[in-house]
Design an enzyme around this catalytic site. Structure first.
Site, PDB file in Angstrom:
ATOM      1  N   ASP A 223      -5.280 -11.088  -2.945  1.00 11.90           N
ATOM      2  CA  ASP A 223      -5.561 -12.512  -3.095  1.00 11.90           C
ATOM      3  C   ASP A 223      -4.266 -13.233  -3.464  1.00 11.90           C
ATOM      4  O   ASP A 223      -3.354 -12.624  -4.011  1.00 11.90           O
ATOM      5  CB  ASP A 223      -6.621 -12.708  -4.193  1.00 11.90           C
ATOM      6  CG  ASP A 223      -7.299 -14.061  -4.090  1.00 11.90           C
ATOM      7  OD1 ASP A 223      -7.101 -14.742  -3.070  1.00 11.90           O
ATOM      8  OD2 ASP A 223      -8.005 -14.436  -5.028  1.00 11.90           O
TER       9      ASP A 223
ATOM     10  N   HIS B 243       0.955 -13.145   3.695  1.00  2.12           N
ATOM     11  CA  HIS B 243       0.246 -11.898   4.007  1.00  2.12           C
ATOM     12  C   HIS B 243       1.246 -10.768   4.253  1.00  2.12           C
ATOM     13  O   HIS B 243       1.013  -9.620   3.870  1.00  2.12           O
ATOM     14  CB  HIS B 243      -0.664 -12.086   5.222  1.00  2.12           C
ATOM     15  CG  HIS B 243      -1.790 -13.044   4.978  1.00  2.12           C
ATOM     16  ND1 HIS B 243      -2.555 -12.995   3.835  1.00  2.12           N
ATOM     17  CD2 HIS B 243      -2.289 -14.071   5.718  1.00  2.12           C
ATOM     18  CE1 HIS B 243      -3.468 -13.958   3.883  1.00  2.12           C
ATOM     19  NE2 HIS B 243      -3.317 -14.625   5.012  1.00  2.12           N
TER      20      HIS B 243
ATOM     21  N   LEU C 129      -3.978  11.246  -2.266  1.00  2.00           N
ATOM     22  CA  LEU C 129      -4.566   9.932  -2.567  1.00  2.00           C
ATOM     23  C   LEU C 129      -5.535   9.579  -1.443  1.00  2.00           C
ATOM     24  O   LEU C 129      -5.198   9.694  -0.271  1.00  2.00           O
ATOM     25  CB  LEU C 129      -3.470   8.851  -2.640  1.00  2.00           C
ATOM     26  CG  LEU C 129      -3.975   7.412  -2.756  1.00  2.00           C
ATOM     27  CD1 LEU C 129      -4.481   7.122  -4.180  1.00  2.00           C
ATOM     28  CD2 LEU C 129      -2.886   6.405  -2.412  1.00  2.00           C
TER      29      LEU C 129
HETATM   30  C1  FPP Z   1      -6.015 -13.093   0.517  1.00  2.00           C
HETATM   31  O1  FPP Z   1      -5.044 -14.094   0.335  1.00  2.00           O
HETATM   32  C2  FPP Z   1      -5.589 -12.112   1.496  1.00  2.00           C
HETATM   33  C3  FPP Z   1      -6.174 -11.929   2.695  1.00  2.00           C
HETATM   34  C4  FPP Z   1      -7.331 -12.706   3.147  1.00  2.00           C
HETATM   35  C5  FPP Z   1      -5.705 -10.953   3.656  1.00  2.00           C
HETATM   36  C6  FPP Z   1      -4.890  -9.774   3.128  1.00  2.00           C
HETATM   37  C7  FPP Z   1      -4.731  -8.788   4.180  1.00  2.00           C
HETATM   38  C8  FPP Z   1      -3.580  -8.396   4.699  1.00  2.00           C
HETATM   39  C9  FPP Z   1      -2.267  -8.850   4.205  1.00  2.00           C
HETATM   40  C10 FPP Z   1      -3.624  -7.420   5.838  1.00  2.00           C
HETATM   41  C11 FPP Z   1      -2.987  -6.170   5.447  1.00  2.00           C
HETATM   42  C12 FPP Z   1      -3.966  -5.114   5.368  1.00  2.00           C
HETATM   43  C13 FPP Z   1      -3.658  -3.831   5.378  1.00  2.00           C
HETATM   44  C14 FPP Z   1      -4.680  -2.835   5.174  1.00  2.00           C
HETATM   45  C15 FPP Z   1      -2.304  -3.381   5.588  1.00  2.00           C
HETATM   46  P1  FPP Z   1      -5.442 -15.610   0.522  1.00  2.00           P
HETATM   47  O2  FPP Z   1      -5.000 -16.042   1.862  1.00  2.00           O
HETATM   48  O3  FPP Z   1      -6.897 -15.774   0.232  1.00  2.00           O
HETATM   49  O4  FPP Z   1      -4.588 -16.280  -0.525  1.00  2.00           O
HETATM   50  P2  FPP Z   1      -4.986 -17.638  -1.291  1.00  2.00           P
HETATM   51  O5  FPP Z   1      -6.086 -17.275  -2.237  1.00  2.00           O
HETATM   52  O6  FPP Z   1      -3.730 -17.980  -1.972  1.00  2.00           O
HETATM   53  O7  FPP Z   1      -5.401 -18.629  -0.245  1.00  2.00           O
END
Ligand code: FPP
Length: 193
Positions: free
Chosen positions: A29, A46, A140
């Site tokens: 997050d 991301h 793991l």
């Molecule tokens: C939340 O941040 C994050 C996500 C919705 C996506 C996270 C997933 C990845 C980075 C893909 C990688 C996955 C693997 C398994 C390698 P947000 O966008 O909700 O952040 P915010 O709360 O600041 O808006």
């Protein structure tokens, strides 16, 4: 501040074994906010989050954590702008393409939780190949929740129970556990958001 000699490797602090969580779960997050605060596109957040993940996996292996669950893409995340969804799918494939061998060497067993069938067939194939390659590793267990939600996990379990023709009076706590994506995995000791 303690001076660390050049080239000296820093080993993890000694922590009594019984204090190391067996299962850590992490909700990814704040990637978007991190990027926006820096004037970058959300996808850059991301990507940075994924870089962090690499460090986290290495540390959990090093500290002897047995299970790590990463909540990466929820079923609600399909509602994000198409460019962001596409970027997240590419990140997942990129991680498999470029990190899998290293993870395998480190003894990481990759598992997927969520609806794999809802992903692009090419991604499904890559995920299944990664699962198969690492299935005998036991240093793991890395559960990647991708196209996952807790409610959907319950729906999936109920569907399977009904399809198996199990009568209502036989439905118990332990039995439901067997039908969860996380069957056989102990509950997390620590959840980090
Ligand atoms: C939340 O941040 C994050 C996500 C919705 C996506 C996270 C997933 C990845 C980075 C893909 C990688 C996955 C693997 C398994 C390698 P947000 O966008 O909700 O952040 P915010 O709360 O600041 O808006």
């Amino acid at each position: 501040m303690e001076k660390i000699a050049k080239n000296m490797t820093v080993s993890p602090p000694t922590i009594p074994l019984e204090k190391i969580p067996q299962h850590i779960a992490m909700i990814m997050d704040g990637n978007g906010r991190w990027a926006l605060q820096r004037g970058l596109p959300r996808l850059a957040g991301h990507k940075a989050g994924t870089e962090n993940l690499r460090r986290i996996i290495r540390s959990t292996v090093e500290f002897g954590v047995k299970y790590l669950t990463i909540y990466a893409f929820s079923t609600e995340n399909w509602g994000r702008p198409p460019e962001e969804v596409k970027g997240l799918m590419l990140i997942l494939q990129d991680v498999i393409d470029h990190e899998l061998n290293e993870l395998h060497k480190e003894g990481v067993q990759l598992r997927h939780i969520g609806r794999l069938e809802g992903l692009d067939p090419r991604i499904q194939k890559k995920v299944l190949k990664a699962i198969d390659l690492t299935k005998n590793n036991d240093r793991l267990i890395l559960n990647v929740a991708f196209n996952y939600s807790g409610r959907d996990e319950i729906v999936y379990a109920i569907q399977k129970i009904i399809k198996a023709g199990i009568p209502a009076e036989d439905v118990t706590d332990e039995m439901v556990n067997k039908y969860l994506f996380t069957a056989g995995v102990p509950d997390p000791d620590l959840i980090i958001r």
